[in-house]
Structures are given as structure tokens and as C-alpha cells.
Design a protein around this motif. Structure first.
Motif, short mmCIF file in Angstrom:
data_model
loop_
_atom_site.label_atom_id
_atom_site.label_comp_id
_atom_site.label_asym_id
_atom_site.label_seq_id
_atom_site.Cartn_x
_atom_site.Cartn_y
_atom_site.Cartn_z
N GLY A 141 0.82 -1.20 0.00
CA GLY A 141 0.00 0.00 0.00
C GLY A 141 0.85 1.25 0.00
O GLY A 141 2.04 1.22 0.33
N VAL A 142 0.25 2.37 -0.37
CA VAL A 142 0.94 3.67 -0.47
C VAL A 142 0.98 4.33 0.91
O VAL A 142 -0.02 4.40 1.61
CB VAL A 142 0.23 4.58 -1.48
N PRO B 94 -1.25 -0.47 -6.41
CA PRO B 94 -1.78 -0.29 -5.06
C PRO B 94 -3.22 0.21 -5.09
O PRO B 94 -3.57 1.08 -5.87
CB PRO B 94 -0.84 0.77 -4.45
N VAL B 95 -4.03 -0.36 -4.21
CA VAL B 95 -5.42 0.07 -4.09
C VAL B 95 -5.70 0.72 -2.75
O VAL B 95 -6.81 1.20 -2.51
CB VAL B 95 -6.40 -1.11 -4.30
N GLY B 96 -4.68 0.72 -1.87
CA GLY B 96 -4.87 1.28 -0.53
C GLY B 96 -3.89 2.39 -0.23
O GLY B 96 -2.75 2.38 -0.69
N HIS B 97 -4.35 3.37 0.54
CA HIS B 97 -3.54 4.53 0.91
C HIS B 97 -3.56 4.72 2.41
O HIS B 97 -4.60 4.54 3.06
CB HIS B 97 -4.11 5.79 0.24
N ARG B 98 -2.40 5.08 2.95
CA ARG B 98 -2.30 5.50 4.34
C ARG B 98 -1.39 6.72 4.41
O ARG B 98 -0.23 6.67 3.99
CB ARG B 98 -1.73 4.38 5.23
N ALA B 99 -1.91 7.82 4.93
CA ALA B 99 -1.12 9.04 5.05
C ALA B 99 0.01 8.83 6.05
O ALA B 99 -0.19 8.24 7.12
CB ALA B 99 -2.01 10.20 5.49
N ALA B 100 1.18 9.31 5.69
CA ALA B 100 2.31 9.24 6.61
C ALA B 100 1.98 9.99 7.89
O ALA B 100 1.43 11.10 7.84
CB ALA B 100 3.57 9.81 5.96
#
Length: 300
Positions: A115-116, A151-157
Motif C-alpha cells: 500500500g501507499v 496499489p489500491v490502498g492509501h495510508r497518510a504518513a
């Protein structure tokens, strides 16, 4: 908002701020695959060297600390996951992946999700809209190239979001986000009151290993919770989610959990979950797909 005198903020302004991104309907499917009662979503934020680089620093010792996550932490995590036949999600800043592109392949080969997690673990809340969009797309495309999977998922740093983050993630075609904290179970974020069509798989500091175990000089934080207590907190979170038939989402960091004296926490949690006999241990993407599929069925 007036940072010094927030009480002087006009009602229209604070209502607009609060209403920018809100939690919509809860998204727990009617049934989990295989007759499971609940789902366990394990995630590993592979910040590695970008934990330092993303803060605009490059201290050699701290870069080595991040390198430990890739060199030692991830292999130990993969070994434990394999022992329990468990799939998980590994969120990567693109720069962390570029530093050693070969380290992505063992994760992918084991059936886990990539994921991103930003470009260089930058603080998203400090970016203008165009810069944030450019970095999001660049990170997505870089990870797609390195991993062979889009990628289909994102998580903000740092779980820091700008007013534009959720809107941009939806516009970029992601299936889900995992950066927000408005519920225990998945939900659909609303952007300015409108459904985003995203699945939010929420995080929380109480379910993050770094809160309890991360040593840091600046800002000064010191581990104060013994590993046994961290296991107990995570186990209780899981047991409550299982009893409710929902999702238990947990966040780990390879350079935090990956030590010899701590990796047992992951092993013990997976043993505890497998002992239940009716738990679906899945990637964030698989959980989001199951939810989206269920919602699509209810719309037709």
C-alpha cells in the motif's frame, strides 16, 4: 482558524472545518468469508529510512535504525506470518521502497499487499493540493512498478491529512484509505457531506505499536509500556472486535516490532486469533473488496 484565539472563530468557519471530512455509514458486511465471525487486519508501516528523511534530516545513526526495519524486521515479520498462514498489508513510502527495490519482492511473493504511505513519509497536512496530488500519484505509480501490483490502498504518513487528502485518494481511484479514526469498524468517509465511495479502514493510536514501544530523542518519547502489556492491549482490542463481529485493525512498524524481544507479540496475537477458529485474517485490500462487494449486492 485563529491558532492563538480559536474562540473567536466564526461559527460558519468552524462548521466548515468540521464538515470537510466526516464519517458516513458504517461498512461492516453482512457476513465474512468462510463463515468467520470477525476479521483481523494486520498492517506494517515500512517507513525504514524515510522515518528520518521525511523529517528533513539525514543522521547516519537514525538512517541505520530505519535500515534495521527492512534488513531485519521485515524478514522476521514475514517468517511469523508464514508460520500462521496469515496475509497482511505493508504500507511503503515510495522512497523507502526505492532505496532497496529488491526488498519488495519477498513481501509480494508471500502473498501480501503493498500500500501507499506517502512519497518520503512527508507530512501531508503541510502540502498544497497540487503538490499532494503529484506526490500521491508518483508514489502509487512507483510502487506499482516495483511490486508489479497496482496499489489500491492509501495510508497518510504519520496519519496527518490535509483538507484535500480523502478527496484526492478517491479521485486517484483507490479502493480504500486507512488513515482516519472516527470508528473502530470500517466506514465510508463523506467529503463536504457527499459520499466518497471509499472504504475507510480506520487506524488509532491505541492500536499502534509505536505509541508504546518507540524510542525517540526528538521529539522526546520514551518507551514506557512493557511488551506484555502491549500484547494485552492488542489482544483485548481483538477480542472485543471478534465478539462484535467487526474488524480488528492493528498497525506495526518493522523497526519497532521487529526486535528479538518484541516479535513474539505478533506471534502470540496470531496464535490467539487462530485458536478462535472463526477469524478471517486478511489484507486491508481483501477486507475492503469484501465490503465493496457486499454493498454492491445491496444496491442492486
Amino acid at each position: 482558524m485563529n491558532l492563538d484565539r480559536p474562540w473567536e472563530t466564526p461559527e460558519a468557519e468552524w462548521r466548515a472545518d468540521v464538515g470537510r471530512v466526516r464519517a458516513g455509514r458504517r461498512l461492516v458486511p453482512s457476513a465474512w468469508p468462510g463463515g468467520a465471525r470477525s476479521a483481523l487486519a494486520l498492517s506494517f508501516d515500512c517507513d525504514h529510512e524515510t522515518f528520518e528523511l521525511g523529517a528533513g534530516r539525514s543522521a547516519i545513526g537514525r538512517l541505520a535504525w530505519g535500515e534495521f526495519g527492512r534488513r531485519t524486521g521485515v524478514p522476521r515479520i514475514l517468517e511469523v506470518l508464514a508460520q500462521h498462514d496469515a496475509r497482511a498489508t505493508f504500507f511503503h513510502p515510495a522512497v523507502a521502497a526505492l532505496i532497496d527495490a529488491s526488498a519488495i519482492q519477498p513481501i509480494v511473493d508471500a502473498g501480501h499487499e503493498i500500500g501507499v504511505h506517502g512519497w518520503i513519509h512527508e507530512n501531508t497536512s503541510r502540502l498544497d493540493r497540487q503538490t499532494e496530488r503529484d506526490l500521491l500519484l508518483r508514489a502509487r505509480d512507483t510502487l506499482a512498478h516495483l511490486s508489479g501490483q497496482m496499489p489500491v490502498g492509501h495510508r497518510a504518513a504519520q496519519w496527518d491529512l490535509s483538507p484535500h487528502t480523502i478527496e484526492l485518494v478517491a479521485e486517484a481511484g483507490f479502493l480504500y484509505d486507512s488513515s482516519m479514526m472516527a470508528d473502530d469498524d470500517p466506514y465510508e468517509p463523506l467529503v463536504a457531506g457527499r459520499p466518497s465511495r471509499l472504504v475507510e479502514i480506520p487506524v488509532d493510536w491505541v492500536r499502534d505499536d509505536a505509541v508504546y514501544l518507540l524510542f525517540n530523542r526528538e521529539p522526546a518519547t520514551r518507551p514506557f509500556t512493557p511488551p506484555e502489556a502491549v500484547f494485552d492491549i492488542f489482544r483485548r482490542e481483538f477480542d472485543a472486535a471478534h465478539a462484535a463481529g467487526g474488524v480488528c485493525q492493528l498497525t506495526f512498524h518493522p523497526f519497532v516490532i521487529g526486535y528479538r524481544s518484541r516479535i513474539w507479540i505478533l506471534d502470540a496475537l496470531l496464535s490467539h486469533a487462530r485458536a478462535k477458529g472463526d477469524v478471517w485474517i486478511a489484507t486491508h485490500a481483501d477486507i475492503a473488496r469484501r465490503i465493496a462487494q457486499d454493498l454492491e449486492l445491496t444496491r442492486t
